[in-house]
Design an enzyme around this catalytic site. Structure first.
Site, PDB file in Angstrom:
ATOM      1  N   GLY A 114      -7.723 -13.803  -6.717  1.00  0.00           N
ATOM      2  CA  GLY A 114      -8.245 -13.051  -4.995  1.00  0.00           C
ATOM      3  C   GLY A 114      -7.316 -13.903  -4.206  1.00  0.00           C
ATOM      4  O   GLY A 114      -7.220 -13.360  -3.172  1.00  0.00           O
ATOM      5  N   TYR A 152      -9.986   0.031  -0.267  1.00  0.00           N
ATOM      6  CA  TYR A 152      -9.068  -0.165  -0.820  1.00  0.00           C
ATOM      7  C   TYR A 152      -8.657   1.352  -1.068  1.00  0.00           C
ATOM      8  O   TYR A 152      -7.633   2.307  -0.851  1.00  0.00           O
ATOM      9  CB  TYR A 152      -8.245  -0.747  -1.871  1.00  0.00           C
ATOM     10  CG  TYR A 152      -7.192  -1.173  -2.595  1.00  0.00           C
ATOM     11  CD1 TYR A 152      -6.030  -2.093  -2.334  1.00  0.00           C
ATOM     12  CD2 TYR A 152      -7.289   0.302  -3.931  1.00  0.00           C
ATOM     13  CE1 TYR A 152      -4.927  -1.029  -3.085  1.00  0.00           C
ATOM     14  CE2 TYR A 152      -5.547   0.723  -4.211  1.00  0.00           C
ATOM     15  CZ  TYR A 152      -4.785  -0.671  -3.894  1.00  0.00           C
ATOM     16  OH  TYR A 152      -3.677   0.604  -4.691  1.00  0.00           O
ATOM     17  N   LEU A 210      -2.297 -12.630  -5.869  1.00  0.00           N
ATOM     18  CA  LEU A 210      -0.706 -12.820  -6.756  1.00  0.00           C
ATOM     19  C   LEU A 210      -0.625 -11.708  -7.843  1.00  0.00           C
ATOM     20  O   LEU A 210       0.179 -11.944  -9.033  1.00  0.00           O
ATOM     21  CB  LEU A 210      -0.658 -14.171  -7.209  1.00  0.00           C
ATOM     22  CG  LEU A 210      -0.234 -15.100  -5.784  1.00  0.00           C
ATOM     23  CD1 LEU A 210      -0.276 -16.012  -6.611  1.00  0.00           C
ATOM     24  CD2 LEU A 210       0.799 -14.770  -5.570  1.00  0.00           C
ATOM     25  N   SER A 211      -1.822 -11.098  -7.993  1.00  0.00           N
ATOM     26  CA  SER A 211      -1.522 -10.012  -8.916  1.00  0.00           C
ATOM     27  C   SER A 211      -2.868 -10.649 -10.531  1.00  0.00           C
ATOM     28  O   SER A 211      -1.717 -10.428 -11.422  1.00  0.00           O
ATOM     29  CB  SER A 211      -0.477  -9.155  -9.206  1.00  0.00           C
ATOM     30  OG  SER A 211      -0.773  -8.070  -7.948  1.00  0.00           O
ATOM     31  N   SER A 212      -2.770 -11.447 -10.812  1.00  0.00           N
ATOM     32  CA  SER A 212      -4.081 -12.012 -11.379  1.00  0.00           C
ATOM     33  C   SER A 212      -4.595 -10.695 -11.953  1.00  0.00           C
ATOM     34  O   SER A 212      -4.429 -10.822 -13.530  1.00  0.00           O
ATOM     35  CB  SER A 212      -4.988 -12.777 -11.293  1.00  0.00           C
ATOM     36  OG  SER A 212      -6.318 -12.351 -10.734  1.00  0.00           O
ATOM     37  N   SER A 213      -4.145  -9.157 -12.117  1.00  0.00           N
ATOM     38  CA  SER A 213      -5.596  -8.639 -12.837  1.00  0.00           C
ATOM     39  C   SER A 213      -4.990  -7.835 -13.165  1.00  0.00           C
ATOM     40  O   SER A 213      -4.701  -7.688 -14.669  1.00  0.00           O
ATOM     41  CB  SER A 213      -6.058  -7.313 -11.974  1.00  0.00           C
ATOM     42  OG  SER A 213      -5.451  -7.359 -10.931  1.00  0.00           O
ATOM     43  N   GLU A 257      -7.039  -0.538 -15.671  1.00  0.00           N
ATOM     44  CA  GLU A 257      -8.169  -0.540 -13.957  1.00  0.00           C
ATOM     45  C   GLU A 257      -8.477   0.209 -13.059  1.00  0.00           C
ATOM     46  O   GLU A 257      -9.967  -0.163 -12.607  1.00  0.00           O
ATOM     47  CB  GLU A 257      -6.845  -1.410 -12.720  1.00  0.00           C
ATOM     48  CG  GLU A 257      -6.898  -1.893 -11.813  1.00  0.00           C
ATOM     49  CD  GLU A 257      -6.574  -3.188 -11.669  1.00  0.00           C
ATOM     50  OE1 GLU A 257      -6.797  -3.802  -9.906  1.00  0.00           O
ATOM     51  OE2 GLU A 257      -5.602  -3.390 -12.043  1.00  0.00           O
ATOM     52  N   ASP A 280       1.861  -3.695  -8.970  1.00  0.00           N
ATOM     53  CA  ASP A 280       1.160  -4.914 -10.173  1.00  0.00           C
ATOM     54  C   ASP A 280       1.834  -4.832 -11.995  1.00  0.00           C
ATOM     55  O   ASP A 280       2.688  -6.219 -11.965  1.00  0.00           O
ATOM     56  CB  ASP A 280      -0.190  -5.307  -9.542  1.00  0.00           C
ATOM     57  CG  ASP A 280       0.037  -5.562  -7.995  1.00  0.00           C
ATOM     58  OD1 ASP A 280       0.737  -5.370  -7.016  1.00  0.00           O
ATOM     59  OD2 ASP A 280      -1.540  -5.394  -7.932  1.00  0.00           O
ATOM     60  N   HIS A 292       0.918  -1.164   0.031  1.00  0.00           N
ATOM     61  CA  HIS A 292       0.304  -0.088  -0.640  1.00  0.00           C
ATOM     62  C   HIS A 292       0.878   1.116  -0.417  1.00  0.00           C
ATOM     63  O   HIS A 292       0.152   2.645   0.696  1.00  0.00           O
ATOM     64  CB  HIS A 292      -0.953   0.522   1.114  1.00  0.00           C
ATOM     65  CG  HIS A 292      -2.082  -0.739   0.784  1.00  0.00           C
ATOM     66  ND1 HIS A 292      -3.253  -0.520   0.663  1.00  0.00           N
ATOM     67  CD2 HIS A 292      -2.494  -1.718   1.584  1.00  0.00           C
ATOM     68  CE1 HIS A 292      -4.131  -1.645   0.181  1.00  0.00           C
ATOM     69  NE2 HIS A 292      -3.280  -2.830   1.133  1.00  0.00           N
TER      70      HIS A 292
END
Length: 381
Positions: free
Chosen positions: A121, A221, A124-127, A159, A171, A34
């Site tokens: 979720g 967030y 691990l930053s799939s997005s 994003e 990320d 963060h």
């Protein structure tokens, strides 16, 4: 690679031609959570789990995209790109295309198939991997000439605008620029980076997934980011990166205690991240482990982005002689912990955790051993 063959086989079954194949990696973050949207320092690495895309041109009047993991195909025209309500994975794709169109880049119609092996979720930053795989594939297919840094910023902007998460740059950067067997100490203000060999001496990293899925846009967030920006502005600074703990004390009594603690966490986490790089370089594993525990304490108690399941796993790590450091990783409210475990102690610890977690929460946790890999790249069979 089983995933590669699965994606290519499905693409050829639908569209016949030979596609361009791209892989974008997920990421772990050793410490520095963060703080990327506060212009701070982060310490990520790309991992061997990721998203694979197959892409090719078509002569049709529209584009086709198939998400194998969801068993869904989306048909759309390039002249009708807009954010979809409850669009899920479609908004990542459409957000990338929208950003490319804003730059007046010459896009054509295409066919696409993709799938991944990053648990959704998990933190691990799939997005970011999905965004990077899409922009890299389209850039290659249409020879757009974008450099990697430009693609990272396009992924981040997509994003922000189409997914609704006001994420920092970490990320996307780690997924794009990851270097095999190295962690990247990234200055999120300048984007300067220093590589550190991922050598933990007589220890190894183990990830434990709570299997509580976080959804960043549905969580707090964006609220955390707003708090940080508000406090920075009150102090006449662009970001908390530029604020000292002494300067923060001048706001005592002028902001809520909760907001004060959030800002204090960010300032201290930036310092911890820089110290962690020194510990890794000097093979000071005890010092690194203590920093991980301190990071989690701040994330849980001050920044308030943990959850019962994450706290339980870190508490177990604190009590185990085989673990010298652990913390939650990612945006929070679920996902994984990252654990620094003595080699030879891992299996016993994992078995103990799995049993205790199931007894406590009635569900199983998942354990991952990942390798540090390169970021986003063209695949050659």
């Amino acid at each position: 690679m089983e995933l590669l063959h699965k994606v290519k086989r499905n693409y050829k079954a639908q569209f016949s031609d030979d596609p361009i194949m791209v892989k974008a990696s997920g990421r772990i973050n050793l410490i520095g959570e963060h703080v990327d949207y506060n212009d701070g320092f982060v310490f990520p690495a790309a991992i061997d789990k990721g998203i694979i895309v197959a892409i090719g041109r078509n002569e049709d009047s529209c584009c086709y995209a198939t998400a194998l993991d969801f068993e869904e195909t989306y048909r759309f025209g390039l002249d009708e790109v807009s954010k979809q309500n409850n669009g899920g994975w479609r908004n990542y794709l459409l957000g990338i295309i929208h950003e490319l169109q804003k730059r007046f880049l010459p896009l054509g119609n295409f066919n696409m198939v993709f799938a991944g092996d990053i648990p959704a979720g998990s933190g691990l930053s799939s997005s970011a991997a999905l965004e990077n795989s899409i922009v890299f594939a389209i850039n290659t297919l249409f020879d757009l000439g974008l450099c990697r840094e430009e693609m990272v910023k396009i992924s981040q902007k997509a994003e922000h605008e189409f997914v609704g998460v006001q994420c920092g740059i970490m990320d996307q950067y780690a997924s794009m620029f990851g270097k095999k067997d190295n962690f990247l100490l990234l200055d999120c203000k300048s984007l300067d980076v220093v590589s550190y060999e991922a050598d933990f001496d007589s220890h190894e990293l183990v990830l434990i997934n709570t299997n509580v899925q976080h959804t960043l846009s549905d969580s707090a967030y964006n609220d955390r980011r707003n708090v940080c920006e508000k406090i920075s502005s009150m102090l006449g600074k662009k970001a908390l990166r530029n604020v000292s703990e002494e300067e923060l004390t001048t706001l005592s009594g002028k902001i809520t205690l909760a907001d004060y603690q959030k800002a204090q966490f960010v300032i201290q986490e930036i310092q911890r991240t820089q110290r962690a790089a020194i510990c890794l370089e000097n093979k000071d594993m005890a010092g690194l482990g203590n920093l991980l525990f301190s990071s989690h304490e701040g994330l849980s108690k001050e920044y308030q982005v943990s959850c019962d399941e994450l706290d339980f796993l870190v508490d177990m790590a604190r009590e185990d002689n085989g673990v010298i450091g652990a913390r939650m990783m990612g945006g929070g409210f679920g996902g994984c912990t990252i654990n620094l475990v003595k080699k030879g102690e891992g299996q016993n610890y994992i078995e103990k955790v799995e049993m205790a977690y199931k007894n406590k929460f009635g569900v199983t946790c998942s354990v991952y051993h990942v390798s540090i890999s390169d970021g986003t790249y063209l695949l050659n069979e």
